[in-house]
Design a protein around this motif. Structure first.
Motif, PDB file in Angstrom:
ATOM      1  N   GLN A   1       1.329   4.021  -3.127  1.00 36.21           N
ATOM      2  CA  GLN A   1       1.031   5.436  -2.918  1.00 36.21           C
ATOM      3  C   GLN A   1       2.181   6.341  -3.335  1.00 36.21           C
ATOM      4  O   GLN A   1       1.964   7.516  -3.653  1.00 36.21           O
ATOM      5  CB  GLN A   1       0.699   5.687  -1.444  1.00 36.21           C
ATOM      6  CG  GLN A   1      -0.614   5.080  -0.975  1.00 36.21           C
ATOM      7  CD  GLN A   1      -0.795   5.168   0.529  1.00 36.21           C
ATOM      8  OE1 GLN A   1       0.124   5.528   1.273  1.00 36.21           O
ATOM      9  NE2 GLN A   1      -1.977   4.800   1.005  1.00 36.21           N
ATOM     10  N   ASN A   2       3.404   5.805  -3.321  1.00 37.79           N
ATOM     11  CA  ASN A   2       4.567   6.635  -3.636  1.00 37.79           C
ATOM     12  C   ASN A   2       5.652   5.770  -4.269  1.00 37.79           C
ATOM     13  O   ASN A   2       6.100   4.788  -3.670  1.00 37.79           O
ATOM     14  CB  ASN A   2       5.089   7.306  -2.355  1.00 37.79           C
ATOM     15  CG  ASN A   2       6.058   8.429  -2.652  1.00 37.79           C
ATOM     16  OD1 ASN A   2       7.008   8.268  -3.410  1.00 37.79           O
ATOM     17  ND2 ASN A   2       5.823   9.584  -2.045  1.00 37.79           N
TER      18      ASN A   2
ATOM     19  N   GLN B   1       0.833  -1.204   0.000  1.00 40.81           N
ATOM     20  CA  GLN B   1       0.000   0.000   0.000  1.00 40.81           C
ATOM     21  C   GLN B   1       0.868   1.255   0.000  1.00 40.81           C
ATOM     22  O   GLN B   1       0.612   2.203  -0.752  1.00 40.81           O
ATOM     23  CB  GLN B   1      -0.911  -0.007   1.230  1.00 40.81           C
ATOM     24  CG  GLN B   1      -1.796   1.221   1.371  1.00 40.81           C
ATOM     25  CD  GLN B   1      -2.571   1.210   2.691  1.00 40.81           C
ATOM     26  OE1 GLN B   1      -2.639   0.209   3.389  1.00 40.81           O
ATOM     27  NE2 GLN B   1      -3.145   2.342   3.040  1.00 40.81           N
TER      28      GLN B   1
END
Length: 252
Positions: A47-48, A43
């Motif tokens: 996200q990055n 996750q």
């Protein structure tokens, strides 16, 4: 990014570790995020793109070695942040829980040796190693035989390693946080004065590491009081610590 710095953070999926991850991402770092929670790591990396997920258990030698071997494309690490740990208490000293003691010592201290064996060679000249210890090493606390002993061991390890890495121009930062609100401290059944959030702790650690400080102790109000008690005769602190422990038991 050609000049992008890289930090490896253990325990990056919760508490101080996750807050440190977000702080370093916000400042342009590539973060090797370590932890056991593969779903959370995925996750974070989704996200990055600057997050490199590295799932392993720090108490498993084989998993540590395999994780280090996966970093073939990472030529060097600028900061090795050893943050992951455990906090459990000896509730009955007379019926001492040897298995619990061994487990906490192994998680917090023993397996740091394998982490250093596998990841320290990747720390660049001019880089840093950061040990997250605890202000609990300043004074003895009831029920903290396992936790306190493990953190005291980290203190000595960090101080000794600082001497031996000086020739490599690798700085060693020893962090002594006070009470920080995390999933671990949420289980505590005693007052936690001057409690900080994990974000506040991460900000202090980031600033101190960036300044290449040898020691970080916070919050200052708490550590000052603890150091003052440490200078006084033992019986004064013992009477305070035992009174608080007895009051807690009577309240149950």
């Amino acid at each position: 990014m050609a000049n992008q710095k890289t930090i490896l953070i253990t325990g990056a999926t919760s508490g101080i570790g996750e807050s440190l991850l977000q702080r370093y991402l916000a400042n342009g770092y590539q973060v090797i995020a370590c932890g056991r929670n593969e779903e959370k790591l995925k996750q974070l990396s989704d996200q990055n793109s600057d997050v490199i997920p590295l799932a392993f258990d720090i108490t498993n030698i084989e998993q540590i070695c395999n994780a280090a071997n996966k970093l073939t494309e990472i030529k060097h690490i600028d900061i090795l942040m050893l943050n992951a740990g455990d906090c459990r208490y000896i509730d009955n000293a007379k019926s001492f829980d040897g298995a619990l003691f061994a487990s906490v010592i192994a998680t917090n201290l023993q397996f740091l040796g394998y982490m250093l064996e596998n990841f320290l060679p990747k720390v660049a000249v001019g880089g840093q190693v950061v040990f997250v210890s605890s202000s609990a090493t300043i004074l003895p606390f009831p029920r903290a035989e396992a936790y306190g002993a493990s953190k005291a061991g980290i203190d000595y390890l960090a101080k000794s390693l600082r001497l031996d890495l000086k020739a490599e121009n690798i700085a060693v930062t020893l962090v002594h946080p006070g009470f920080i609100k995390t999933p671990l401290t949420d289980k505590n059944d005693f007052p936690m004065p001057f409690l900080l959030t994990s974000e506040q702790a991460a900000n202090r650690i980031y600033q101190g590491v960036n300044a290449r400080k040898a020691y970080l102790q916070f919050p200052k109000r708490l550590t000052f009081i603890m150091k003052l008690f440490a200078l006084l005769p033992d019986f004064i602190w013992q009477s305070i610590a035992l009174k608080n422990e007895n009051n807690k038991r009577n309240d149950k």
